[in-house]
Structures are given as structure tokens and as C-alpha cells.
Design a protein around this motif. Structure first.
Motif, PDB file in Angstrom:
ATOM      1  N   UNK A 114       0.751  -1.080   0.224  1.00  0.00           N
ATOM      2  CA  UNK A 114       0.093   0.043   0.025  1.00  0.00           C
ATOM      3  C   UNK A 114       0.951   1.140   0.093  1.00  0.00           C
ATOM      4  N   UNK A 115       0.461   2.174  -0.634  1.00  0.00           N
ATOM      5  CA  UNK A 115       0.754   3.571  -0.520  1.00  0.00           C
ATOM      6  C   UNK A 115      -0.344   4.532   0.011  1.00  0.00           C
ATOM      7  N   UNK A 116      -0.095   5.015   1.020  1.00  0.00           N
ATOM      8  CA  UNK A 116      -1.107   5.496   1.997  1.00  0.00           C
ATOM      9  C   UNK A 116      -0.800   6.833   2.544  1.00  0.00           C
ATOM     10  N   UNK A 117      -1.791   7.750   2.775  1.00  0.00           N
ATOM     11  CA  UNK A 117      -1.716   9.067   3.563  1.00  0.00           C
ATOM     12  C   UNK A 117      -1.522   8.659   5.121  1.00  0.00           C
ATOM     13  N   UNK A 118      -0.848   9.461   5.669  1.00  0.00           N
ATOM     14  CA  UNK A 118      -0.796   9.183   7.266  1.00  0.00           C
ATOM     15  C   UNK A 118      -2.021   9.253   7.834  1.00  0.00           C
ATOM     16  N   UNK A 119      -2.172   8.494   8.922  1.00  0.00           N
ATOM     17  CA  UNK A 119      -3.224   8.450   9.775  1.00  0.00           C
ATOM     18  C   UNK A 119      -3.850   6.971  10.331  1.00  0.00           C
ATOM     19  N   UNK A 120      -4.988   6.808  10.941  1.00  0.00           N
ATOM     20  CA  UNK A 120      -5.169   5.498  11.320  1.00  0.00           C
ATOM     21  C   UNK A 120      -5.195   4.264  10.638  1.00  0.00           C
ATOM     22  N   UNK A 121      -5.384   4.707   8.974  1.00  0.00           N
ATOM     23  CA  UNK A 121      -5.379   3.709   7.813  1.00  0.00           C
ATOM     24  C   UNK A 121      -4.021   2.910   8.190  1.00  0.00           C
ATOM     25  N   UNK A 122      -2.986   3.245   8.569  1.00  0.00           N
ATOM     26  CA  UNK A 122      -1.914   2.632   8.828  1.00  0.00           C
ATOM     27  C   UNK A 122      -2.130   1.386   9.670  1.00  0.00           C
ATOM     28  N   UNK A 123      -2.785   1.490  10.751  1.00  0.00           N
ATOM     29  CA  UNK A 123      -3.588   0.270  11.570  1.00  0.00           C
ATOM     30  C   UNK A 123      -4.419  -0.587  10.942  1.00  0.00           C
ATOM     31  N   UNK A 124      -5.213   0.208   9.955  1.00  0.00           N
ATOM     32  CA  UNK A 124      -6.017  -0.960   9.127  1.00  0.00           C
ATOM     33  C   UNK A 124      -5.310  -1.776   8.136  1.00  0.00           C
ATOM     34  N   UNK A 125      -3.990  -1.253   7.911  1.00  0.00           N
ATOM     35  CA  UNK A 125      -3.231  -1.986   6.818  1.00  0.00           C
ATOM     36  C   UNK A 125      -2.495  -3.145   7.521  1.00  0.00           C
ATOM     37  N   UNK A 126      -2.157  -2.712   8.884  1.00  0.00           N
ATOM     38  CA  UNK A 126      -1.581  -3.741   9.809  1.00  0.00           C
ATOM     39  C   UNK A 126      -2.262  -4.851  10.053  1.00  0.00           C
ATOM     40  N   UNK A 127      -3.564  -4.579  10.390  1.00  0.00           N
ATOM     41  CA  UNK A 127      -4.574  -5.469  10.544  1.00  0.00           C
ATOM     42  C   UNK A 127      -4.691  -6.482   9.340  1.00  0.00           C
ATOM     43  N   UNK A 128      -4.486  -6.024   8.108  1.00  0.00           N
ATOM     44  CA  UNK A 128      -4.606  -6.767   7.216  1.00  0.00           C
ATOM     45  C   UNK A 128      -3.344  -7.431   6.703  1.00  0.00           C
ATOM     46  N   UNK A 129      -2.256  -7.181   7.434  1.00  0.00           N
ATOM     47  CA  UNK A 129      -0.950  -7.560   7.232  1.00  0.00           C
ATOM     48  C   UNK A 129      -0.372  -7.052   5.762  1.00  0.00           C
TER      49      UNK A 129
END
Length: 385
Positions: free
Chosen positions: A273-288
Motif C-alpha cells: 500500500x501507498x497511503x496517507x498518514x493516519x489510522x489507516x496504517x493500523x487498518x493496513x497492519x490488521x490486514x498484514x
């Protein structure tokens, strides 16, 4: 037990609904306040549509200020009239803490705020100001309680809601890929933000990154989830990208739950993923899903915030895991020529982030009691007047 509860945006509605369900499972409780459809499903009759409070940015707030002030006074009056044992405000500090201040000035009602302000990152003085009107804080991140207790508030870490999100099955993920013609293609998720300002600022930069990526990895496919109200803007902005992404947005007749499930499949189907900063990093972590984070803001905001920052990373996976495993490009560093090489490096070797993501999820409460129930226990444990 009588609880007056307020949420002002979709993320708060989700937190509030889980907390309400937790309280209902532990005690007899009556609710009043402001919330969205998820909280209403748990038994809240909202005083007015929660969407009226989902306003961000000075330019958006100013024309709506008279209406917001009326809603503020209406909420305070309703809270005092309901005479609750406890007032629970959820995020949306500009509105919620004003309500708490007025309620505290007129009563001895115990106040709880759900989601600690990020004083560990910037504007540490917010905690002391909050302590004048808030008795108890429910924190999402494990390192936040000491900051709150130092300011004079009780605080409990209750876990982050990302750990309670349902995971799609392997069959559902495969079906998602097949439905969109992705088969076994390398898949990059692109997440340029959830607000119009973020999308207009970051999408051109991300498009330049994709153009550079296409030279090295032309077989890569892209998926870009967005909201209904931003879908037209996003599709227009990505139409001339070197690799045009699959834009996922709620379709006519699709329920919020159905779109959430589709979006979860996309997160789990993506290889990177290429993502903006924010809580989305935790969503990506949960999806590994390994990630590169990039973010920029207007010149004035960048200058002011940069001077106040107290941390050397804004990525929550890095902060919670106490590593710097996730590359980030913030402010002046948010440039395609810097981002693209790091993204290509990640695509070659994504394994370095896996340990940091696992540590993050463990520290956020993965495998333990659901955060909503933990939050409810914390509310009851601390007592109410």
C-alpha cells in the motif's frame, strides 16, 4: 444507569456503538444524546442528525457556526435535563469538550472522553485544558495513559477498534480479485486520504509515484477505495494515471456494511500500500499489508505543526511498535522522486514490516477482550455519581 453520549463523526459512531453494546451487556442502562446509525441501532434516539457535526476546517466551520452553536446549546440543555449518571463524549473535541465544559459548569455530572488527544505528538497543553472538564479518559493507544494522568485525569487503555474488525475469509478475498479481474496480479492499494483537501493535495503526487513505478513494475494493478462523496473527484483525478486504478466506492443500493466488507477484501487482497498518514496504517497492519506512508499539508499548516511536533514519526505502526519499520515521507519529503524508490524496495522485500505489524496489533489488544467491552468495564470500574 443513565448515560448521555455524544459522537460527531462516523469513527465516533462506531466507537460509541461498541461501548453502548458493552455497557448493555454489563448493566441496565438508558441512553440519550447524539450519534449516528450504529449508535441508534444500539438504542440511542439521536437529538439531531450526527452529520451536522461532521464539519472540519475553518472555511467550512465559519458559515455553519450559528447552527453549530444552536446545536451545542441544545445538547447541553438536553444533557442537563436528562440528569445522567455520566456524560460520555467521543472524539470530535471541538464540539464535545465545549459540551462537557458547560455541563460541568452547571452540574457535578461525571465526564468521560473516549479517545485521548495526541499530546504525545504536539500541543501538550491540550491535556491540562481537557482536565478542567473531563474526569476520565478512554485511550486507544497503550502509551497514552501516562500523559493523561500527569494532567490530572483518570485514564484507561481500552484497546483500538481495529483489532475487533472482522477479517474476510480467503474465499471472499479470492472472489473479490476474480470479480474485478485482478486474478493473481500484483496489487497495490493507493489511499490518498478521506478528506477532499487531502485527496486534491496527495493524488497528483501519488500519480507521479505510479508513473515511476510503471517503468519498473508495469504488471502492477491498483485499487483505490474512497467514499461516495469523493468518488467523482477521485475518478477524475486518476483518469490520466499511467496505471488507472480500480476505484471502489459505495454503489447504489449497497448498504454501508456491504461496502465495508468489500473494502476489507481489498485491504486483504492488496500486496502493498501507498497511503496517507493516519489510522489507516493500523487498518493496513490488521490486514498484514506492508506500506509506505506519505503526507503533506498546506504551507502554513506544515510550518506551524512541524515546529510543534515532539516525535520523529507520525506513523502509528512505528509509534506503537517502537520501531521505524514503515517508511514515511512527510511535509517537504512528500515527493515522488523520494517515495517511488522506497515503494519499489518494499515491493521487492515486504517482510521487514511484518514483525512490527504483529507487535502493533498485540499491543493494541488483538486476541483479547473487545475494545468496546473493555471500555464499558473501565467506565463502570471507575464509578459514576
Amino acid at each position: 444507569m443513565r448515560v448521555f453520549v455524544i459522537a460527531g463523526e462516523a469513527s465516533g459512531d462506531k466507537l460509541g456503538a461498541a461501548l453502548m453494546a458493552g455497557l448493555k451487556s454489563l448493566t441496565e442502562v438508558e441512553f440519550s444524546g447524539v450519534g449516528g446509525p450504529l449508535m441508534e441501532a444500539e438504542g440511542l434516539q439521536s437529538l439531531f442528525p450526527m452529520d451536522e457535526l461532521s464539519v472540519m476546517g475553518l472555511a467550512e466551520v465559519l458559515p455553519k457556526y450559528p447552527a453549530l452553536k444552536r446545536r451545542l446549546n441544545q445538547t447541553v440543555e438536553a444533557a442537563l435535563g436528562f440528569a445522567p449518571d455520566i456524560l460520555i463524549t467521543i472524539d470530535s473535541p471541538d464540539f464535545c469538550l465545549r459540551v462537557a465544559r458547560k455541563v460541568k459548569a452547571a452540574s457535578a455530572i461525571r465526564t468521560v472522553h473516549y479517545v485521548a488527544p495526541s499530546v504525545w505528538a504536539w500541543r501538550a497543553g491540550r491535556a491540562a485544558k481537557m482536565a478542567r472538564v473531563i474526569d476520565h479518559v478512554l485511550a486507544l493507544l497503550p502509551f497514552e495513559p501516562p500523559f493523561m494522568t500527569a494532567a490530572g485525569m483518570e485514564c484507561d487503555f481500552v484497546g483500538h477498534p481495529v483489532v475487533a474488525e472482522p477479517r474476510p475469509s480467503a474465499q471472499d478475498v479470492a472472489a473479490f480479485r476474480a470479480r474485478h479481474g485482478l486474478t493473481d496480479a500484483p496489487l497495490l492499494m493507493v489511499l490518498p486520504g478521506s478528506r477532499r483537501g487531502e485527496v486534491t493535495r496527495l493524488t497528483p503526487i501519488f500519480g507521479e509515484v505510479i508513473a515511476r513505478l510503471a517503468h519498473e513494475r508495469p504488471d502492477t494493478r491498483l485499487v483505490l477505495p474512497t467514499s461516495r462523496h469523493l468518488a467523482a473527484l477521485v475518478r477524475e483525478m486518476v483518469a490520466d494515471w499511467t496505471i488507472v486504478p480500480l476505484v471502489l466506492a459505495p454503489e447504489d443500493g449497497q448498504t454501508p456494511a456491504e461496502f465495508t466488507a468489500q473494502k476489507a477484501c481489498a485491504f486483504h487482497a492488496a500486496d502493498w500500500a501507498l497511503a496517507a498518514s493516519g489510522t489507516v496504517s493500523l487498518e493496513l497492519a490488521a490486514a498484514r499489508t506492508p506500506m509506505v506512508i506519505a503526507y503533506d499539508m498546506n504551507w502554513l499548516s506544515r510550518t506551524l505543526i512541524w515546529r510543534m511536533l515532539k516525535v520523529d514519526t507520525l506513523t502509528l505502526v512505528n509509534l506503537v511498535s517502537e520501531t521505524r519499520a514503515v517508511p514515511e515521507f512527510i511535509g517537504k519529503a512528500c515527493r515522488a522522486e523520494l517515495i517511488a524508490p522506497e515503494l519499489l524496495k518494499l515491493m521487492e522485500d515486504p517482510g521487514a514490516q511484518m514483525a512490527a505489524m504483529e507487535t502493533t496489533l498485540e499491543r493494541l489488544g488483538m486476541g483479547g477482550e473487545a475494545p468496546g467491552l473493555r471500555a464499558a468495564r473501565a467506565v463502570l470500574k471507575r464509578g459514576f455519581t
